[in-house]
Enzyme design. Structure first.
Site, PDB file in Angstrom:
ATOM      1  N   ILE A 172       0.853  -1.167   0.086  1.00 22.74           N
ATOM      2  CA  ILE A 172       0.086   0.180   0.022  1.00 22.74           C
ATOM      3  C   ILE A 172       1.013   1.150  -0.174  1.00 22.74           C
ATOM      4  O   ILE A 172       0.438   2.322  -0.312  1.00 22.74           O
ATOM      5  CB  ILE A 172      -1.097   0.104   1.305  1.00 22.74           C
ATOM      6  CG1 ILE A 172      -0.290  -0.105   2.669  1.00 22.74           C
ATOM      7  CG2 ILE A 172      -2.181  -0.984   0.926  1.00 22.74           C
ATOM      8  CD1 ILE A 172      -1.035   0.253   3.597  1.00 22.74           C
TER       9      ILE A 172
ATOM     10  N   TYR B 118       1.129   1.471  17.345  1.00 16.62           N
ATOM     11  CA  TYR B 118      -0.008   0.802  16.836  1.00 16.62           C
ATOM     12  C   TYR B 118      -1.367   1.610  17.090  1.00 16.62           C
ATOM     13  O   TYR B 118      -2.086   2.018  16.062  1.00 16.62           O
ATOM     14  CB  TYR B 118      -0.139  -0.743  17.147  1.00 16.62           C
ATOM     15  CG  TYR B 118      -1.551  -1.264  16.505  1.00 16.62           C
ATOM     16  CD1 TYR B 118      -1.800  -1.462  15.344  1.00 16.62           C
ATOM     17  CD2 TYR B 118      -2.643  -1.424  17.323  1.00 16.62           C
ATOM     18  CE1 TYR B 118      -2.979  -1.813  14.732  1.00 16.62           C
ATOM     19  CE2 TYR B 118      -3.834  -2.165  16.965  1.00 16.62           C
ATOM     20  CZ  TYR B 118      -4.160  -2.299  15.504  1.00 16.62           C
ATOM     21  OH  TYR B 118      -4.933  -2.786  14.955  1.00 16.62           O
TER      22      TYR B 118
ATOM     23  N   ILE C 256      -0.701 -21.512  27.175  1.00 19.83           N
ATOM     24  CA  ILE C 256      -0.401 -20.960  28.382  1.00 19.83           C
ATOM     25  C   ILE C 256      -1.168 -19.804  28.554  1.00 19.83           C
ATOM     26  O   ILE C 256      -1.317 -18.826  27.536  1.00 19.83           O
ATOM     27  CB  ILE C 256       1.095 -20.544  28.398  1.00 19.83           C
ATOM     28  CG1 ILE C 256       2.159 -21.760  27.905  1.00 19.83           C
ATOM     29  CG2 ILE C 256       1.707 -19.713  29.645  1.00 19.83           C
ATOM     30  CD1 ILE C 256       2.027 -22.855  29.162  1.00 19.83           C
TER      31      ILE C 256
HETATM   32  N1  LIG Z   1      -8.073  -8.802  14.401  1.00 15.36           N
HETATM   33  C1  LIG Z   1      -8.404  -8.118  15.211  1.00 15.36           C
HETATM   34  O1  LIG Z   1      -8.923  -8.534  16.365  1.00 15.36           O
HETATM   35  C2  LIG Z   1      -8.565  -6.588  15.064  1.00 15.36           C
HETATM   36  C3  LIG Z   1      -8.988  -5.709  15.860  1.00 15.36           C
HETATM   37  C4  LIG Z   1      -8.894  -4.408  15.688  1.00 15.36           C
HETATM   38  C5  LIG Z   1      -8.724  -3.987  14.381  1.00 15.36           C
HETATM   39  N2  LIG Z   1      -8.139  -4.679  13.402  1.00 15.36           N
HETATM   40  C6  LIG Z   1      -7.813  -4.238  12.353  1.00 15.36           C
HETATM   41  O2  LIG Z   1      -8.533  -4.836  11.071  1.00 15.36           O
HETATM   42  C7  LIG Z   1      -7.554  -5.174   9.947  1.00 15.36           C
HETATM   43  C8  LIG Z   1      -7.354  -6.527   9.444  1.00 15.36           C
HETATM   44  O3  LIG Z   1      -6.946  -7.358  10.410  1.00 15.36           O
HETATM   45  P1  LIG Z   1      -6.566  -8.636  10.390  1.00 15.36           P
HETATM   46  O4  LIG Z   1      -6.808  -9.172  11.709  1.00 15.36           O
HETATM   47  O5  LIG Z   1      -7.530  -9.233   9.340  1.00 15.36           O
HETATM   48  O6  LIG Z   1      -5.195  -8.878  10.212  1.00 15.36           O
HETATM   49  P2  LIG Z   1      -4.431  -9.834   9.022  1.00 15.36           P
HETATM   50  O7  LIG Z   1      -2.959  -9.807   9.336  1.00 15.36           O
HETATM   51  O8  LIG Z   1      -4.919 -11.102   8.822  1.00 15.36           O
HETATM   52  O9  LIG Z   1      -4.726  -8.826   7.604  1.00 15.36           O
HETATM   53  C9  LIG Z   1      -3.914  -7.550   7.361  1.00 15.36           C
HETATM   54  C10 LIG Z   1      -3.702  -7.922   5.747  1.00 15.36           C
HETATM   55  O10 LIG Z   1      -2.847  -6.816   5.124  1.00 15.36           O
HETATM   56  C11 LIG Z   1      -1.871  -7.218   4.394  1.00 15.36           C
HETATM   57  N3  LIG Z   1      -0.762  -6.039   4.344  1.00 15.36           N
HETATM   58  C12 LIG Z   1      -0.102  -5.728   5.691  1.00 15.36           C
HETATM   59  N4  LIG Z   1       0.716  -5.004   5.342  1.00 15.36           N
HETATM   60  C13 LIG Z   1       0.584  -4.781   4.032  1.00 15.36           C
HETATM   61  C14 LIG Z   1       1.274  -3.742   3.158  1.00 15.36           C
HETATM   62  N5  LIG Z   1       2.002  -2.679   3.478  1.00 15.36           N
HETATM   63  N6  LIG Z   1       0.628  -3.634   1.600  1.00 15.36           N
HETATM   64  C15 LIG Z   1      -0.476  -4.385   1.322  1.00 15.36           C
HETATM   65  N7  LIG Z   1      -1.082  -5.204   2.349  1.00 15.36           N
HETATM   66  C16 LIG Z   1      -0.550  -5.413   3.600  1.00 15.36           C
HETATM   67  C17 LIG Z   1      -1.623  -8.583   4.832  1.00 15.36           C
HETATM   68  O11 LIG Z   1      -0.907  -9.270   4.020  1.00 15.36           O
HETATM   69  C18 LIG Z   1      -2.953  -9.185   5.480  1.00 15.36           C
HETATM   70  O12 LIG Z   1      -3.401  -9.949   4.353  1.00 15.36           O
HETATM   71  C19 LIG Z   1      -6.300  -4.405  10.350  1.00 15.36           C
HETATM   72  O13 LIG Z   1      -6.352  -2.898   9.766  1.00 15.36           O
HETATM   73  C20 LIG Z   1      -6.171  -4.407  11.802  1.00 15.36           C
HETATM   74  O14 LIG Z   1      -5.624  -3.240  12.541  1.00 15.36           O
HETATM   75  C21 LIG Z   1      -8.025  -5.993  13.730  1.00 15.36           C
END
Ligand SMILES: NC(=O)c1ccc[n+]([C@@H]2O[C@H](COP(=O)([O-])OP(=O)(O)OC[C@H]3O[C@@H](n4cnc5c(N)ncnc54)[C@H](O)[C@@H]3O)[C@@H](O)[C@H]2O)c1
Length: 313
Positions: free
Chosen positions: A53, A142, A200
């Site tokens: 991105i 973060y 754990i």
């Molecule tokens: N999982 C949770 O509990 C949670 C909670 C709050 C917010 N979020 C937010 O939800 C979103 C998705 O999280 P997720 O849990 O699905 O995580 P995830 O790691 O499964 O998904 C993130 C995706 O972004 C891609 N990515 C990372 N850096 C990139 C880059 N520089 N360019 C292009 N693609 C890139 C990764 O390959 C991955 O497919 C994130 O923005 C995260 O901050 C998640």
């Protein structure tokens, strides 16, 4: 051309979102560098742009797809990594969103839907559950970069008329999750319980989280498409579950007889985190539908299958 670009679409929440958008008849393209995501999470038919991105190629993707909507989920989302390497965290999360917003404005995107955090952004809460007016006191890079991203979205709306919806997600769990996200504990416990290894519990296990099933989250994000205004919504259940309670439910579901085992607490870990969903209910008609036991049963099926497949190759 596609109606929608989903960044991070090969990840946990993103791929569940892509499935639902396709079900609803939208045409979708994914932008993902596959750093934590997996191509196997996506249907064969999907157009996957393997692009960072932050890269200049982002504009070319927008020129090809000409999307009406952008769901921005790609992120560096590992809180501990953000502390260890704040430069990388800022680069991906802040420079990444600015690069996308510049492309979105150039190619006349109507609305950006962004996944922020309802945990790290509030920091140690002053009251429970936190609503959207709770002070934002992020205690990790973060949380800071998510808050900064929200400010950029508001800037692009004020200055360029690019609409947004911000969803502050609690701790999301469900099929395809990895151990990294804010609810990574669910994946970690199932991986260990199924493999017969010790799961754990950090510290005394009294820390609480607000666990939301991924299917509910996807429904909330999609409601953003039809919502006419720009707004911030918490997406949680307003229910706290301790890590020990979580372990016990998961142990029962998996049929394990493992004792509770405790390790050292993680320094700086939030003690309690729980958020309201009143605003999402009132304005979007959204509320969580899947209770934690049902959600964890569905998630167990996924992890069990994952382990069976791994064992058969
Ligand atoms: N999982 C949770 O509990 C949670 C909670 C709050 C917010 N979020 C937010 O939800 C979103 C998705 O999280 P997720 O849990 O699905 O995580 P995830 O790691 O499964 O998904 C993130 C995706 O972004 C891609 N990515 C990372 N850096 C990139 C880059 N520089 N360019 C292009 N693609 C890139 C990764 O390959 C991955 O497919 C994130 O923005 C995260 O901050 C998640």
């Amino acid at each position: 051309m596609a109606d929608i670009i989903v960044t991070g679409g090969a990840g946990f929440i993103g791929s569940n979102l892509v499935d639902k958008l396709l079900d609803e008849g939208y045409s979708v393209a994914v932008m993902d560098d596959l750093s934590t995501g997996n191509k196997a999470n996506l249907p064969e038919s999907i157009r996957l742009h393997r692009v960072d991105i932050r890269s200049a190629v982002v504009r070319r993707v927008f020129s090809i797809e000409k999307p009406k909507y952008l769901f921005h989920l790609a992120a560096q989302l590992n809180v501990r990594k953000s502390v260890a390497d704040p430069v990388f965290d800022c680069d991906v999360n802040v420079m990444g969103i600015i690069n996308l917003l510049e492309a979105a404005r150039e190619y006349d995107v109507e609305k950006v839907i962004f996944t922020s955090t309802g945990g790290a952004i509030y920091g140690e809460q002053e009251y429970f559950p936190a609503d959207e007016k709770h002070p934002t006191n992020p205690e990790s890079p973060y949380g800071i970069t998510k808050l900064t991203s929200e400010k950029y979205l508001q800037f692009y709306y004020r200055t360029h008329g690019l609409k947004y919806n911000i969803f502050r997600l609690a701790n999301i769990y469900g099929p395809r999750q990895s151990t990294v996200g804010e609810a990574g504990v669910v994946a970690a416990f199932y991986d260990r319980l199924i493999a017969g290894d010790d799961a754990i519990i950090n510290g005394e296990g009294n820390q609480t989280r607000d666990f939301v099933y991924v299917g509910d989250v996807v429904d909330a994000l999609i409601k953003g498409l039809k919502y006419p205004d720009c707004d911030i919504f918490n997406i949680g259940t307003a229910t706290e579950t301790t890590v020990v309670e979580l372990f016990r439910i998961m142990r029962d579901i998996s049929g394990s007889d493992q004792e509770e085992k405790f390790g050292p607490g993680k320094p700086g870990e939030q003690i309690r985190s729980v958020i309201t969903y009143d605003k999402a209910k009132e304005k979007l008609g959204w509320e969580p539908r899947v209770d934690i036991k049902t959600g964890l049963e569905k998630t167990y099926e996924y992890f069990k299958r994952k382990h069976e497949i791994a064992a058969s190759v």
